[in-house]
Motif scaffolding. Structure first.
Motif, mmCIF file in Angstrom:
data_model
loop_
_atom_site.group_PDB
_atom_site.id
_atom_site.type_symbol
_atom_site.label_atom_id
_atom_site.label_comp_id
_atom_site.label_asym_id
_atom_site.label_seq_id
_atom_site.Cartn_x
_atom_site.Cartn_y
_atom_site.Cartn_z
ATOM 1 N N ARG A 58 5.129 -42.701 -9.216
ATOM 2 C CA ARG A 58 5.549 -41.793 -8.114
ATOM 3 C C ARG A 58 6.562 -40.552 -9.173
ATOM 4 O O ARG A 58 7.060 -40.613 -9.412
ATOM 5 C CB ARG A 58 5.992 -42.032 -6.860
ATOM 6 C CG ARG A 58 4.897 -42.939 -5.754
ATOM 7 C CD ARG A 58 6.456 -43.009 -4.711
ATOM 8 N NE ARG A 58 7.807 -43.420 -4.479
ATOM 9 C CZ ARG A 58 8.489 -43.448 -3.883
ATOM 10 N NH1 ARG A 58 8.192 -43.436 -2.413
ATOM 11 N NH2 ARG A 58 9.970 -43.964 -4.219
ATOM 12 N N VAL A 59 5.485 -39.560 -8.520
ATOM 13 C CA VAL A 59 6.402 -38.641 -9.073
ATOM 14 C C VAL A 59 7.382 -37.717 -8.394
ATOM 15 O O VAL A 59 7.507 -37.434 -7.417
ATOM 16 C CB VAL A 59 4.949 -37.060 -9.790
ATOM 17 C CG1 VAL A 59 5.658 -35.680 -10.331
ATOM 18 C CG2 VAL A 59 3.658 -37.253 -10.688
ATOM 19 N N VAL A 60 8.510 -37.201 -9.078
ATOM 20 C CA VAL A 60 9.869 -37.211 -8.890
ATOM 21 C C VAL A 60 10.066 -35.546 -8.823
ATOM 22 O O VAL A 60 9.584 -35.350 -9.845
ATOM 23 C CB VAL A 60 11.012 -37.921 -8.745
ATOM 24 C CG1 VAL A 60 12.226 -37.440 -8.252
ATOM 25 C CG2 VAL A 60 10.527 -39.414 -8.781
ATOM 26 N N GLU B 237 19.936 -30.532 -2.553
ATOM 27 C CA GLU B 237 20.015 -31.752 -2.340
ATOM 28 C C GLU B 237 19.738 -32.938 -3.123
ATOM 29 O O GLU B 237 20.841 -33.697 -3.112
ATOM 30 C CB GLU B 237 19.472 -31.822 -0.616
ATOM 31 C CG GLU B 237 20.101 -31.028 0.251
ATOM 32 C CD GLU B 237 19.558 -31.153 1.688
ATOM 33 O OE1 GLU B 237 18.791 -32.105 1.876
ATOM 34 O OE2 GLU B 237 19.230 -30.180 2.828
ATOM 35 N N GLY B 238 18.915 -32.744 -3.780
ATOM 36 C CA GLY B 238 18.949 -33.800 -4.964
ATOM 37 C C GLY B 238 17.367 -34.613 -5.131
ATOM 38 O O GLY B 238 16.482 -33.851 -4.285
ATOM 39 N N PRO B 239 16.787 -34.587 -6.541
ATOM 40 C CA PRO B 239 15.168 -35.233 -6.907
ATOM 41 C C PRO B 239 14.462 -35.644 -5.411
ATOM 42 O O PRO B 239 14.733 -36.674 -4.574
ATOM 43 C CB PRO B 239 15.699 -35.522 -8.033
ATOM 44 C CG PRO B 239 16.693 -35.008 -8.826
ATOM 45 C CD PRO B 239 17.537 -35.492 -7.446
ATOM 46 N N THR B 240 13.842 -35.709 -5.563
ATOM 47 C CA THR B 240 12.716 -36.799 -4.111
ATOM 48 C C THR B 240 10.975 -36.201 -4.739
ATOM 49 O O THR B 240 11.190 -35.759 -5.614
ATOM 50 C CB THR B 240 13.203 -36.248 -3.124
ATOM 51 O OG1 THR B 240 12.169 -37.224 -2.305
ATOM 52 C CG2 THR B 240 11.991 -34.861 -2.708
ATOM 53 N N HIS B 241 10.507 -37.397 -4.011
ATOM 54 C CA HIS B 241 8.791 -37.131 -4.759
ATOM 55 C C HIS B 241 7.978 -36.666 -3.568
ATOM 56 O O HIS B 241 8.589 -36.959 -2.029
ATOM 57 C CB HIS B 241 8.260 -38.974 -4.631
ATOM 58 C CG HIS B 241 9.350 -39.408 -3.380
ATOM 59 N ND1 HIS B 241 7.788 -39.836 -2.194
ATOM 60 C CD2 HIS B 241 9.843 -40.572 -3.455
ATOM 61 C CE1 HIS B 241 8.462 -40.571 -1.520
ATOM 62 N NE2 HIS B 241 10.013 -41.078 -2.274
ATOM 63 N N GLY B 242 6.913 -36.218 -3.585
ATOM 64 C CA GLY B 242 6.266 -35.200 -2.562
ATOM 65 C C GLY B 242 5.898 -36.004 -1.180
ATOM 66 O O GLY B 242 5.896 -34.860 -0.476
ATOM 67 N N TYR B 243 5.659 -37.293 -1.207
ATOM 68 C CA TYR B 243 5.871 -38.072 0.128
ATOM 69 C C TYR B 243 7.107 -37.383 1.005
ATOM 70 O O TYR B 243 7.408 -37.447 2.256
ATOM 71 C CB TYR B 243 4.989 -39.641 0.315
ATOM 72 C CG TYR B 243 5.587 -40.019 1.582
ATOM 73 C CD1 TYR B 243 4.285 -39.854 2.271
ATOM 74 C CD2 TYR B 243 6.490 -40.826 1.612
ATOM 75 C CE1 TYR B 243 4.262 -40.741 3.665
ATOM 76 C CE2 TYR B 243 6.390 -41.198 3.176
ATOM 77 C CZ TYR B 243 5.625 -41.105 3.974
ATOM 78 O OH TYR B 243 5.396 -41.485 5.411
ATOM 79 N N ASP B 244 7.987 -38.131 0.131
ATOM 80 C CA ASP B 244 9.022 -37.536 1.199
ATOM 81 C C ASP B 244 9.279 -36.403 1.019
ATOM 82 O O ASP B 244 10.160 -35.666 2.812
ATOM 83 C CB ASP B 244 10.818 -38.324 -0.094
ATOM 84 C CG ASP B 244 11.958 -38.157 0.706
ATOM 85 O OD1 ASP B 244 12.072 -38.791 1.758
ATOM 86 O OD2 ASP B 244 13.074 -38.081 0.479
ATOM 87 N N LEU B 245 9.154 -35.483 0.101
ATOM 88 C CA LEU B 245 9.372 -33.535 0.352
ATOM 89 C C LEU B 245 8.860 -33.319 2.032
ATOM 90 O O LEU B 245 9.200 -32.794 2.348
ATOM 91 C CB LEU B 245 9.385 -33.330 -0.586
ATOM 92 C CG LEU B 245 9.740 -31.258 -0.773
ATOM 93 C CD1 LEU B 245 10.735 -31.124 -0.721
ATOM 94 C CD2 LEU B 245 9.384 -31.246 -2.104
ATOM 95 N N ARG B 246 7.917 -33.929 1.679
ATOM 96 C CA ARG B 246 6.162 -33.583 2.622
ATOM 97 C C ARG B 246 7.143 -34.170 4.345
ATOM 98 O O ARG B 246 7.433 -33.109 6.102
ATOM 99 C CB ARG B 246 5.103 -34.161 2.712
ATOM 100 C CG ARG B 246 4.577 -33.539 4.301
ATOM 101 C CD ARG B 246 2.872 -34.050 3.883
ATOM 102 N NE ARG B 246 2.147 -33.720 5.321
ATOM 103 C CZ ARG B 246 1.638 -34.741 5.889
ATOM 104 N NH1 ARG B 246 1.752 -36.126 5.337
ATOM 105 N NH2 ARG B 246 0.818 -34.481 6.316
ATOM 106 N N ARG B 247 7.448 -35.611 4.958
ATOM 107 C CA ARG B 247 8.534 -35.942 5.798
ATOM 108 C C ARG B 247 9.959 -35.764 5.808
ATOM 109 O O ARG B 247 9.926 -34.661 7.035
ATOM 110 C CB ARG B 247 9.128 -37.309 5.320
ATOM 111 C CG ARG B 247 9.160 -38.420 6.759
ATOM 112 C CD ARG B 247 9.474 -39.343 5.827
ATOM 113 N NE ARG B 247 11.192 -39.445 4.601
ATOM 114 C CZ ARG B 247 12.379 -38.971 5.629
ATOM 115 N NH1 ARG B 247 12.402 -38.495 6.541
ATOM 116 N NH2 ARG B 247 12.797 -38.945 3.760
ATOM 117 N N ARG B 248 10.684 -34.884 5.361
ATOM 118 C CA ARG B 248 11.143 -34.001 5.214
ATOM 119 C C ARG B 248 11.580 -32.530 6.428
ATOM 120 O O ARG B 248 12.599 -32.640 7.181
ATOM 121 C CB ARG B 248 12.784 -34.358 4.148
ATOM 122 C CG ARG B 248 13.252 -35.687 4.013
ATOM 123 C CD ARG B 248 13.653 -35.597 2.562
ATOM 124 N NE ARG B 248 15.027 -35.143 2.368
ATOM 125 C CZ ARG B 248 15.415 -34.596 1.421
ATOM 126 N NH1 ARG B 248 15.506 -34.577 0.656
ATOM 127 N NH2 ARG B 248 16.558 -33.442 1.274
#
Length: 188
Positions: A74-76, A19-30
């Protein structure tokens, strides 16, 4: 050997990054909010999975510009071409693991990216599995009904009703899928 949960996590991460690039925190939240089996997903589970996907060339990482409250970038994470191809291969599969309890919700979450015939096989497999389980539970319930206390009996009845509701829901989805194979999905 990689565990079933690790395979599901890989599938979910690749699907979300599709769905698109994201960082680890957002990935975990989702993952924690959208995918039931991963409600208790820790960073200690996510980051080794990301490292493995990086090592296999399925995802890439870049440094994001630090925000106003952050001192470091942040790492994306984003899918590579190989990652997109691998996800397409995974989403095209419809085997028993696709409709088992731990895999169905994860697969269902990405039905928008799944072909009609694969969605239909997964839905039918899930319904068939639940109907078998429901028959087994009802048989056991009938045999042991007089030996159960009221609380255990109520719990067993609740389980039967829950399984029957899911079978009805799956039947509705299957009927809709057969009528409208190009429809984007059930209405919320």
């Amino acid at each position: 050997m990689v565990s079933r949960r690790a395979h599901l996590l890989e599938f979910a991460v690749l699907g979300l990054l599709h769905e698109g690039p994201t960082h680890g925190y957002d990935l975990r939240r989702r993952l924690n909010t959208a995918l039931g089996p991963f409600r208790a997903l820790s960073y200690g589970t996510l980051y080794p999975a990301l490292k493995g996907l990086l090592g296999r060339g399925l995802i890439a990482e870049t440094a994001d510009v630090p925000g106003p409250t952050s001192k470091r970038p942040r790492v994306v994470y984003e899918l590579t071409a190989a990652g997109k191809e691998h996800f397409a291969d995974l989403v095209a599969r419809a085997d028993a693991s696709s409709w088992e309890d731990d895999g169905f919700d994860v697969r269902f979450a990405f039905f928008a990216r799944t072909e009609h015939d694969v969605r239909l096989r997964i839905l039918e497999g899930r319904r068939s599995r639940l109907e078998e389980d429901l028959d087994r539970v009802r048989d056991a319930s009938t045999r042991s009904r007089e030996r159960l206390d009221a609380w255990t009996s109520a719990l067993q009845q609740h389980g039967e009703e829950q399984a029957a509701r899911e079978v009805r829901w799956l039947s509705e989805l299957i009927d809709a899928e057969r009528r409208h194979p190009t429809d984007p999905g059930p209405q919320p």
